[in-house]
Write a protein that holds these residues in place. Structure first.
Motif, PDB file in Angstrom:
ATOM      1  N   SER A 302      29.166  95.665 -37.283  1.00  0.00           N
ATOM      2  CA  SER A 302      29.353  95.803 -38.640  1.00  0.00           C
ATOM      3  C   SER A 302      29.850  97.406 -38.848  1.00  0.00           C
ATOM      4  CB  SER A 302      27.994  95.458 -39.130  1.00  0.00           C
ATOM      5  OG  SER A 302      27.732  96.415 -40.183  1.00  0.00           O
ATOM      6  N   ASN A 303      29.460  98.366 -38.334  1.00  0.00           N
ATOM      7  CA  ASN A 303      29.916  99.806 -38.482  1.00  0.00           C
ATOM      8  C   ASN A 303      31.584  99.777 -38.237  1.00  0.00           C
ATOM      9  OD1 ASN A 303      27.709 100.884 -39.435  1.00  0.00           O
ATOM     10  ND2 ASN A 303      27.156 101.923 -37.414  1.00  0.00           N
ATOM     11  N   ALA A 304      31.791  99.163 -36.893  1.00  0.00           N
ATOM     12  CA  ALA A 304      33.271  98.976 -36.760  1.00  0.00           C
ATOM     13  C   ALA A 304      34.034  98.448 -37.599  1.00  0.00           C
ATOM     14  CB  ALA A 304      33.453  98.324 -35.347  1.00  0.00           C
ATOM     15  N   ILE A 330      35.155  98.830 -29.401  1.00  0.00           N
ATOM     16  CA  ILE A 330      36.179  99.771 -29.394  1.00  0.00           C
ATOM     17  C   ILE A 330      36.999  99.784 -30.656  1.00  0.00           C
ATOM     18  CG2 ILE A 330      38.159 100.752 -28.350  1.00  0.00           C
ATOM     19  CD1 ILE A 330      37.248  99.590 -25.795  1.00  0.00           C
ATOM     20  N   ASP A 331      37.002 100.462 -31.553  1.00  0.00           N
ATOM     21  CA  ASP A 331      37.658 100.268 -32.904  1.00  0.00           C
ATOM     22  C   ASP A 331      38.883 101.208 -32.934  1.00  0.00           C
ATOM     23  OD1 ASP A 331      36.910 102.795 -34.481  1.00  0.00           O
ATOM     24  OD2 ASP A 331      35.041 101.751 -34.549  1.00  0.00           O
ATOM     25  N   THR A 332      39.710 100.869 -33.957  1.00  0.00           N
ATOM     26  CA  THR A 332      40.998 101.908 -34.300  1.00  0.00           C
ATOM     27  C   THR A 332      40.699 102.435 -35.673  1.00  0.00           C
ATOM     28  OG1 THR A 332      42.212 100.043 -35.132  1.00  0.00           O
ATOM     29  CG2 THR A 332      42.588 100.771 -32.749  1.00  0.00           C
ATOM     30  N   TYR A 349      20.985 109.996 -40.628  1.00  0.00           N
ATOM     31  CA  TYR A 349      22.146 110.764 -40.491  1.00  0.00           C
ATOM     32  C   TYR A 349      23.359 109.982 -40.761  1.00  0.00           C
ATOM     33  CZ  TYR A 349      26.241 114.073 -39.111  1.00  0.00           C
ATOM     34  OH  TYR A 349      27.272 114.571 -39.205  1.00  0.00           O
ATOM     35  N   GLN A 350      24.211 110.395 -41.938  1.00  0.00           N
ATOM     36  CA  GLN A 350      25.551 109.708 -42.206  1.00  0.00           C
ATOM     37  C   GLN A 350      26.751 110.846 -42.358  1.00  0.00           C
ATOM     38  OE1 GLN A 350      23.915 108.163 -45.983  1.00  0.00           O
ATOM     39  NE2 GLN A 350      24.572 106.068 -45.273  1.00  0.00           N
ATOM     40  N   VAL A 351      27.456 110.416 -41.647  1.00  0.00           N
ATOM     41  CA  VAL A 351      28.830 111.353 -41.854  1.00  0.00           C
ATOM     42  C   VAL A 351      29.256 111.251 -43.085  1.00  0.00           C
ATOM     43  CG1 VAL A 351      31.102 111.674 -40.767  1.00  0.00           C
ATOM     44  CG2 VAL A 351      29.371 110.708 -39.294  1.00  0.00           C
ATOM     45  N   ASP A 352      29.711 112.678 -43.479  1.00  0.00           N
ATOM     46  CA  ASP A 352      29.964 112.504 -45.010  1.00  0.00           C
ATOM     47  C   ASP A 352      31.587 112.609 -44.827  1.00  0.00           C
ATOM     48  OD1 ASP A 352      29.919 113.185 -47.566  1.00  0.00           O
ATOM     49  OD2 ASP A 352      29.867 115.061 -47.591  1.00  0.00           O
ATOM     50  N   SER A 362      21.939 103.314 -44.871  1.00  0.00           N
ATOM     51  CA  SER A 362      20.658 104.032 -44.864  1.00  0.00           C
ATOM     52  C   SER A 362      20.829 105.196 -43.716  1.00  0.00           C
ATOM     53  CB  SER A 362      19.494 103.010 -44.503  1.00  0.00           C
ATOM     54  OG  SER A 362      19.544 102.548 -43.196  1.00  0.00           O
ATOM     55  N   GLY A 363      21.813 105.106 -42.988  1.00  0.00           N
ATOM     56  CA  GLY A 363      21.667 106.278 -42.076  1.00  0.00           C
ATOM     57  C   GLY A 363      20.805 105.810 -40.772  1.00  0.00           C
ATOM     58  N   LEU A 364      20.279 104.747 -40.962  1.00  0.00           N
ATOM     59  CA  LEU A 364      19.051 104.540 -39.655  1.00  0.00           C
ATOM     60  C   LEU A 364      19.605 103.525 -38.747  1.00  0.00           C
ATOM     61  CD1 LEU A 364      15.804 103.848 -41.766  1.00  0.00           C
ATOM     62  CD2 LEU A 364      16.195 105.662 -40.050  1.00  0.00           C
ATOM     63  N   GLY A 365      20.765 103.094 -39.135  1.00  0.00           N
ATOM     64  CA  GLY A 365      21.286 101.875 -37.999  1.00  0.00           C
ATOM     65  C   GLY A 365      21.278 102.515 -36.870  1.00  0.00           C
ATOM     66  N   LEU A 366      22.169 103.464 -36.497  1.00  0.00           N
ATOM     67  CA  LEU A 366      22.545 103.773 -35.209  1.00  0.00           C
ATOM     68  C   LEU A 366      21.129 104.453 -34.621  1.00  0.00           C
ATOM     69  CD1 LEU A 366      25.884 105.528 -35.352  1.00  0.00           C
ATOM     70  CD2 LEU A 366      25.421 103.427 -34.069  1.00  0.00           C
ATOM     71  N   ALA A 367      20.552 105.231 -35.322  1.00  0.00           N
ATOM     72  CA  ALA A 367      19.245 106.000 -34.786  1.00  0.00           C
ATOM     73  C   ALA A 367      18.425 104.689 -34.115  1.00  0.00           C
ATOM     74  CB  ALA A 367      18.460 106.585 -35.787  1.00  0.00           C
TER      75      ALA A 367
HETATM   76  P1  ADP Z   1      24.678 103.398 -41.949  1.00  0.00           P
HETATM   77  O1  ADP Z   1      23.825 102.338 -42.131  1.00  0.00           O
HETATM   78  O2  ADP Z   1      24.728 104.432 -43.046  1.00  0.00           O
HETATM   79  O3  ADP Z   1      26.153 102.976 -41.633  1.00  0.00           O
HETATM   80  P2  ADP Z   1      24.536 104.310 -39.105  1.00  0.00           P
HETATM   81  O4  ADP Z   1      23.250 105.026 -38.401  1.00  0.00           O
HETATM   82  O5  ADP Z   1      24.776 102.762 -38.822  1.00  0.00           O
HETATM   83  O6  ADP Z   1      24.205 104.449 -40.660  1.00  0.00           O
HETATM   84  O7  ADP Z   1      25.814 105.162 -39.195  1.00  0.00           O
HETATM   85  C1  ADP Z   1      25.763 106.483 -39.294  1.00  0.00           C
HETATM   86  C2  ADP Z   1      26.982 107.063 -39.665  1.00  0.00           C
HETATM   87  O8  ADP Z   1      27.796 106.950 -38.439  1.00  0.00           O
HETATM   88  C3  ADP Z   1      27.825 106.324 -40.597  1.00  0.00           C
HETATM   89  O9  ADP Z   1      27.542 106.720 -41.792  1.00  0.00           O
HETATM   90  C4  ADP Z   1      29.115 106.708 -40.251  1.00  0.00           C
HETATM   91  O10 ADP Z   1      29.862 107.454 -41.099  1.00  0.00           O
HETATM   92  C5  ADP Z   1      29.131 107.018 -38.964  1.00  0.00           C
HETATM   93  N1  ADP Z   1      29.876 105.716 -38.094  1.00  0.00           N
HETATM   94  C6  ADP Z   1      29.029 104.632 -37.437  1.00  0.00           C
HETATM   95  N2  ADP Z   1      29.865 104.094 -36.699  1.00  0.00           N
HETATM   96  C7  ADP Z   1      30.977 104.516 -36.875  1.00  0.00           C
HETATM   97  C8  ADP Z   1      32.475 103.851 -36.381  1.00  0.00           C
HETATM   98  N3  ADP Z   1      32.550 102.921 -35.604  1.00  0.00           N
HETATM   99  N4  ADP Z   1      33.650 104.689 -36.916  1.00  0.00           N
HETATM  100  C9  ADP Z   1      33.374 105.742 -37.685  1.00  0.00           C
HETATM  101  N5  ADP Z   1      32.078 106.222 -38.266  1.00  0.00           N
HETATM  102  C10 ADP Z   1      31.185 105.554 -37.684  1.00  0.00           C
END
Ligand code: ADP
Length: 421
Positions: A302-304, A330-332, A349-352, A362-367
């Protein structure tokens, strides 16, 4: 930190008990020569008083100055004055008894000079005694300084321990709150979703097109909210160490297939290709919790999709002979810069960037994904390049004794050329 004052740097105080008779001139000259302040005591009483007052750095005693019984009284006073091994008061004793039989020689730090006294010998003994005293004073200052520091450190350690306890309490309270609130929010939200679903199914009568749109919005918003609440609940459980893992033998091909088929419509809506690269040989089974593995894959795919505007998302498999089986996403997409990769798996954490701001999250998914992977004794790592794309690799332990083969996408499929990452 402020340096302690060095008492060894100042002039040293000689207490002298010696009737200035025969040796008087010699002593006066030698003491003046070797430096320090000199206090000549009239008798033993005065010497003892000065000793008790702590006014002595060194003693110079001629046995002529000790009246009868004076040896014992001096010894007692010296013992009281210097209880520690490292607090030796150098004593220079001028004596006719060169056999070491004088009682004062029993006290540590006594330097004996035989009478009649030789001047060169006297000079060097006095200087040696001064050096010893300076070293003792330096040691004493250093020890005091160390003790002060240890005491201050102890105070800070105690404060930290108290704060740690308070912090742990606060964290537990926060996790309890999150967990309770998530439960409380979930129940009515599920009801909202169920009623909205009923409306969408038009069980109580047909809806107009505009009403359909509104109901669809309610459903997608409620689903999103439910997903966020689910994340918060997982987060609270992970923090409380209450998230159980049910490990089973998994066919990662099958799990990927499931999740990819769920996400395909979303990718297609965005005009993205989402495909799985067949593994050329049978993929060994992995160990993990099926639901949690799906949750991680869902989050990564879903992030990809979220962070890729054009191009493709590829899923492929890897395994090393002995230990792990991995899935790579792997995404482009937009990619992530090196400094933002460092905190990527931290809570909230969310990349701004513009794209991230445009998406709810929520910035929690990857954590959570990373912590789940670790709980399953696997790992989750990322490499990325801005403007090129990202690679997320989920690895899981290989099932023991698993020469079992799980071919899903066929064997003998040629391997695609290695991509740049
Ligand atoms: P969120 O639920 O806010 O997406 P995640 O923990 O899943 O939180 O992701 C944190 C941050 O990592 C995202 O806000 C995004 O900026 C960055 N990110 C995650 N996956 C990708 C990706 N495939 N490509 C680029 N940035 C990503």
């Amino acid at each position: 930190m402020e340096e302690p004052e060095d008492p060894a740097a100042g002039p040293l105080q000689w207490l002298v008990l010696a009737p200035y008779g025969r040796d008087g001139k010699l002593l006066a000259e030698a003491l003046t020569h070797c430096g320090g302040r000199v206090f000549v005591c009239r008798d033993l009483e005065e010497l003892l008083a000065k000793l008790r007052a702590g006014d002595a750095d060194l003693l110079l005693i001629s046995e002529d100055g000790l009246v009868s019984g004076g040896d014992d009284r001096l010894l007692t006073a010296l013992r009281q004055h210097a209880p520690g091994q490292d607090d030796i008061l150098p004593i220079v004793l001028l004596t006719v008894r060169t056999d070491g039989a004088h009682p004062i020689t029993r006290f540590p730090g006594v330097l004996t000079i035989a009478k009649p006294t030789r001047r060169d010998l006297l000079d060097s003994v006095l200087r040696g005694a001064m050096d010893t005293r300076r070293r003792v004073l330096q040691l004493r200052t250093q020890r005091q300084d160390l003790e002060d520091r240890r005491a201050r450190l102890q105070v800070v350690t105690n404060q930290l321990a108290t704060r740690n306890l308070a912090l742990a309490d606060a964290l537990r309270a926060k996790d309890r709150f999150l967990s309770t609130m998530s439960h409380e929010l979930r129940t009515p939200l599920n009801a909202v979703l169920s009623y909205a679903d009923l409306l969408a199914l038009e069980i109580d009568g047909p809806l107009q097109e505009k009403q359909h749109k509104h109901v669809d919005r309610i459903i997608s918003s409620a689903r999103h909210l439910l997903a966020v609440i689910g994340q918060v609940l997982d987060y609270a459980k992970l923090n409380a160490g209450q998230l159980g893992i049910e490990t089973t033998v998994l066919d990662l091909n099958a799990e990927v297939e499931q999740v990819v088929s769920m996400m395909l419509p979303e990718a297609q809506t965005k005009g993205l290709q989402l495909h799985v690269e067949p593994f050329p040989t049978p993929l060994p089974p992995a160990l993990g919790d099926r639901l949690r593995v799906r949750q991680i894959l869902l989050n990564l795919i879903s992030n990809a999709i979220k962070f890729t505007e054009r191009g493709e998302i590829l899923v492929r498999f890897r395994h090393d002979r002995e230990e792990t089986v991995s899935v790579q996403l792997i995404d482009t997409g937009i990619g992530i810069s090196a400094e933002k990769l460092v905190p990527l798996f931290e809570d909230f954490y969310q990349v701004d960037n513009e794209l991230a701001r445009a998406h709810e999250g929520s910035g929690l998914g990857l954590a959570i994904a990373k912590r789940l992977a670790l709980l399953m004794k696997g790992g989750l790592v990322v490499s990325s390049q801005v403007g090129v794309g990202s690679v997320f690799t989920l690895s899981l332990p290989r099932a023991p004794g698993s020469d079992a083969e799980v071919p899903r996408f066929g064997v003998n499929v040629p391997i695609k050329p290695e991509r740049r990452w």
